[in-house]
Design a protein around this motif. Structure first.
Motif, PDB file in Angstrom:
ATOM      1  N   ALA A  37       0.834  -1.200   0.000  1.00 47.72           N
ATOM      2  CA  ALA A  37       0.000   0.000   0.000  1.00 47.72           C
ATOM      3  C   ALA A  37       0.870   1.251   0.000  1.00 47.72           C
ATOM      4  CB  ALA A  37      -0.923  -0.003   1.204  1.00 47.72           C
ATOM      5  N   GLU A  38       1.936   1.237   0.781  1.00 50.72           N
ATOM      6  CA  GLU A  38       2.846   2.383   0.849  1.00 50.72           C
ATOM      7  C   GLU A  38       3.529   2.624  -0.501  1.00 50.72           C
ATOM      8  OE1 GLU A  38       7.010   3.225   3.031  1.00 50.72           O
ATOM      9  OE2 GLU A  38       5.374   2.597   4.349  1.00 50.72           O
ATOM     10  N   SER A  39       3.914   1.559  -1.168  1.00 51.21           N
ATOM     11  CA  SER A  39       4.547   1.686  -2.485  1.00 51.21           C
ATOM     12  C   SER A  39       3.593   2.313  -3.493  1.00 51.21           C
ATOM     13  CB  SER A  39       5.015   0.316  -2.986  1.00 51.21           C
ATOM     14  OG  SER A  39       6.018  -0.197  -2.154  1.00 51.21           O
ATOM     15  N   PHE A  40       2.349   1.849  -3.490  1.00 49.33           N
ATOM     16  CA  PHE A  40       1.363   2.429  -4.401  1.00 49.33           C
ATOM     17  C   PHE A  40       1.107   3.899  -4.073  1.00 49.33           C
ATOM     18  CE2 PHE A  40      -0.059  -1.922  -5.663  1.00 49.33           C
ATOM     19  CZ  PHE A  40       0.033  -1.738  -7.033  1.00 49.33           C
ATOM     20  N   GLU A  41       1.095   4.244  -2.793  1.00 57.50           N
ATOM     21  CA  GLU A  41       0.878   5.636  -2.398  1.00 57.50           C
ATOM     22  C   GLU A  41       2.039   6.515  -2.860  1.00 57.50           C
ATOM     23  OE1 GLU A  41      -0.761   8.982  -1.416  1.00 57.50           O
ATOM     24  OE2 GLU A  41      -1.836   7.101  -1.212  1.00 57.50           O
ATOM     25  N   GLU A  42       3.265   6.008  -2.781  1.00 57.66           N
ATOM     26  CA  GLU A  42       4.426   6.758  -3.248  1.00 57.66           C
ATOM     27  C   GLU A  42       4.346   7.015  -4.751  1.00 57.66           C
ATOM     28  OE1 GLU A  42       7.996   4.758  -2.037  1.00 57.66           O
ATOM     29  OE2 GLU A  42       7.494   4.951   0.089  1.00 57.66           O
ATOM     30  N   VAL A  43       3.946   6.004  -5.501  1.00 58.06           N
ATOM     31  CA  VAL A  43       3.806   6.168  -6.950  1.00 58.06           C
ATOM     32  C   VAL A  43       2.691   7.167  -7.257  1.00 58.06           C
ATOM     33  CG1 VAL A  43       3.208   5.001  -9.106  1.00 58.06           C
ATOM     34  CG2 VAL A  43       4.744   3.901  -7.488  1.00 58.06           C
ATOM     35  N   SER A  45       1.631   9.611  -5.414  1.00 56.41           N
ATOM     36  CA  SER A  45       2.097  10.956  -5.071  1.00 56.41           C
ATOM     37  C   SER A  45       3.045  11.502  -6.131  1.00 56.41           C
ATOM     38  CB  SER A  45       2.801  10.936  -3.717  1.00 56.41           C
ATOM     39  OG  SER A  45       1.898  10.609  -2.702  1.00 56.41           O
ATOM     40  N   ALA A  46       3.929  10.661  -6.622  1.00 55.57           N
ATOM     41  CA  ALA A  46       4.870  11.096  -7.662  1.00 55.57           C
ATOM     42  C   ALA A  46       4.131  11.470  -8.949  1.00 55.57           C
ATOM     43  CB  ALA A  46       5.892   9.996  -7.939  1.00 55.57           C
ATOM     44  N   LEU A  47       3.144  10.681  -9.320  1.00 53.93           N
ATOM     45  CA  LEU A  47       2.364  10.978 -10.526  1.00 53.93           C
ATOM     46  C   LEU A  47       1.578  12.282 -10.365  1.00 53.93           C
ATOM     47  CD1 LEU A  47       1.043   7.405 -11.313  1.00 53.93           C
ATOM     48  CD2 LEU A  47       2.646   8.714 -12.720  1.00 53.93           C
ATOM     49  N   SER A  48       0.990  12.479  -9.199  1.00 53.19           N
ATOM     50  CA  SER A  48       0.240  13.710  -8.939  1.00 53.19           C
ATOM     51  C   SER A  48       1.167  14.920  -8.957  1.00 53.19           C
ATOM     52  CB  SER A  48      -0.479  13.630  -7.593  1.00 53.19           C
ATOM     53  OG  SER A  48      -1.477  12.656  -7.638  1.00 53.19           O
ATOM     54  N   TYR A  49       2.337  14.770  -8.366  1.00 55.70           N
ATOM     55  CA  TYR A  49       3.312  15.862  -8.349  1.00 55.70           C
ATOM     56  C   TYR A  49       3.735  16.223  -9.769  1.00 55.70           C
ATOM     57  CZ  TYR A  49       7.501  18.552  -7.404  1.00 55.70           C
ATOM     58  OH  TYR A  49       8.444  19.549  -7.383  1.00 55.70           O
ATOM     59  N   ARG A  50       3.967  15.212 -10.586  1.00 58.84           N
ATOM     60  CA  ARG A  50       4.351  15.452 -11.986  1.00 58.84           C
ATOM     61  C   ARG A  50       3.233  16.167 -12.733  1.00 58.84           C
ATOM     62  NH1 ARG A  50       6.898  17.277 -15.978  1.00 58.84           N
ATOM     63  NH2 ARG A  50       6.724  16.148 -17.914  1.00 58.84           N
ATOM     64  N   ALA A  51       1.999  15.751 -12.522  1.00 53.73           N
ATOM     65  CA  ALA A  51       0.857  16.396 -13.184  1.00 53.73           C
ATOM     66  C   ALA A  51       0.736  17.851 -12.738  1.00 53.73           C
ATOM     67  CB  ALA A  51      -0.435  15.641 -12.881  1.00 53.73           C
ATOM     68  N   ASP A  52       0.887  18.092 -11.431  1.00 52.26           N
ATOM     69  CA  ASP A  52       0.817  19.461 -10.916  1.00 52.26           C
ATOM     70  C   ASP A  52       1.938  20.328 -11.491  1.00 52.26           C
ATOM     71  OD1 ASP A  52      -1.362  18.707  -9.390  1.00 52.26           O
ATOM     72  OD2 ASP A  52      -0.197  18.501  -7.531  1.00 52.26           O
ATOM     73  N   SER A  53       3.145  19.779 -11.546  1.00 51.79           N
ATOM     74  CA  SER A  53       4.289  20.517 -12.084  1.00 51.79           C
ATOM     75  C   SER A  53       4.099  20.856 -13.556  1.00 51.79           C
ATOM     76  CB  SER A  53       5.580  19.709 -11.912  1.00 51.79           C
ATOM     77  OG  SER A  53       5.861  19.507 -10.568  1.00 51.79           O
ATOM     78  N   LEU A  54       3.610  19.890 -14.309  1.00 44.44           N
ATOM     79  CA  LEU A  54       3.379  20.108 -15.730  1.00 44.44           C
ATOM     80  C   LEU A  54       2.291  21.151 -15.947  1.00 44.44           C
ATOM     81  CD1 LEU A  54       4.070  19.277 -18.616  1.00 44.44           C
ATOM     82  CD2 LEU A  54       2.419  17.424 -18.412  1.00 44.44           C
ATOM     83  N   GLU A  55       1.237  21.066 -15.160  1.00 45.01           N
ATOM     84  CA  GLU A  55       0.145  22.028 -15.269  1.00 45.01           C
ATOM     85  C   GLU A  55       0.627  23.440 -14.931  1.00 45.01           C
ATOM     86  OE1 GLU A  55      -4.459  21.373 -14.468  1.00 45.01           O
ATOM     87  OE2 GLU A  55      -3.241  21.329 -12.645  1.00 45.01           O
ATOM     88  N   LYS A  56       1.432  23.540 -13.898  1.00 47.63           N
ATOM     89  CA  LYS A  56       1.981  24.837 -13.494  1.00 47.63           C
ATOM     90  C   LYS A  56       2.908  25.384 -14.585  1.00 47.63           C
ATOM     91  CE  LYS A  56       4.579  27.073  -9.823  1.00 47.63           C
ATOM     92  NZ  LYS A  56       5.320  26.871  -8.564  1.00 47.63           N
ATOM     93  N   ALA A  57       3.769  24.547 -15.118  1.00 43.19           N
ATOM     94  CA  ALA A  57       4.713  24.977 -16.155  1.00 43.19           C
ATOM     95  C   ALA A  57       3.973  25.444 -17.414  1.00 43.19           C
ATOM     96  CB  ALA A  57       5.667  23.846 -16.499  1.00 43.19           C
ATOM     97  N   LYS A  58       2.967  24.706 -17.808  1.00 35.88           N
ATOM     98  CA  LYS A  58       2.215  25.085 -19.014  1.00 35.88           C
ATOM     99  C   LYS A  58       1.386  26.344 -18.773  1.00 35.88           C
ATOM    100  CE  LYS A  58       3.657  21.961 -21.745  1.00 35.88           C
ATOM    101  NZ  LYS A  58       4.417  22.274 -22.936  1.00 35.88           N
ATOM    102  N   GLY A  59       0.880  26.497 -17.578  1.00 39.81           N
ATOM    103  CA  GLY A  59       0.118  27.714 -17.245  1.00 39.81           C
ATOM    104  C   GLY A  59       1.019  28.932 -17.281  1.00 39.81           C
ATOM    105  N   THR A  60       2.234  28.796 -16.774  1.00 41.06           N
ATOM    106  CA  THR A  60       3.204  29.891 -16.782  1.00 41.06           C
ATOM    107  C   THR A  60       3.640  30.206 -18.202  1.00 41.06           C
ATOM    108  OG1 THR A  60       4.006  29.191 -14.620  1.00 41.06           O
ATOM    109  CG2 THR A  60       5.442  30.627 -15.888  1.00 41.06           C
TER     110      THR A  60
END
Length: 64
Positions: A37-43, A45-60
């Protein structure tokens, strides 16, 4: 692993968020096995972080 071709950055963000949700579903499914469960949660979180970063970069980039 297969290479995913995205039509545009919005579809990549949607794919990342969908995979993060899928991983979080697995967290619930494997709650009796904490290490899995912890491994899946880490993955997720990483995917969500990447999506947020990409969204922020494209918005900027679009506001410039």
């Amino acid at each position: 692993m297969t290479t995913v071709k995205y039509k545009n950055w919005k579809s990549e963000i949607a794919w990342l968020r969908g995979m993060a949700k899928h991983c979080r579903d697995h967290v619930a499914r494997f709650r009796n096995t904490p290490s899995v469960a912890e491994s899946f949660e880490e993955v997720a979180s990483a995917l969500s972080y990447r999506a947020d970063s990409l969204e922020k970069a494209k918005g900027t980039a679009q506001s410039s």
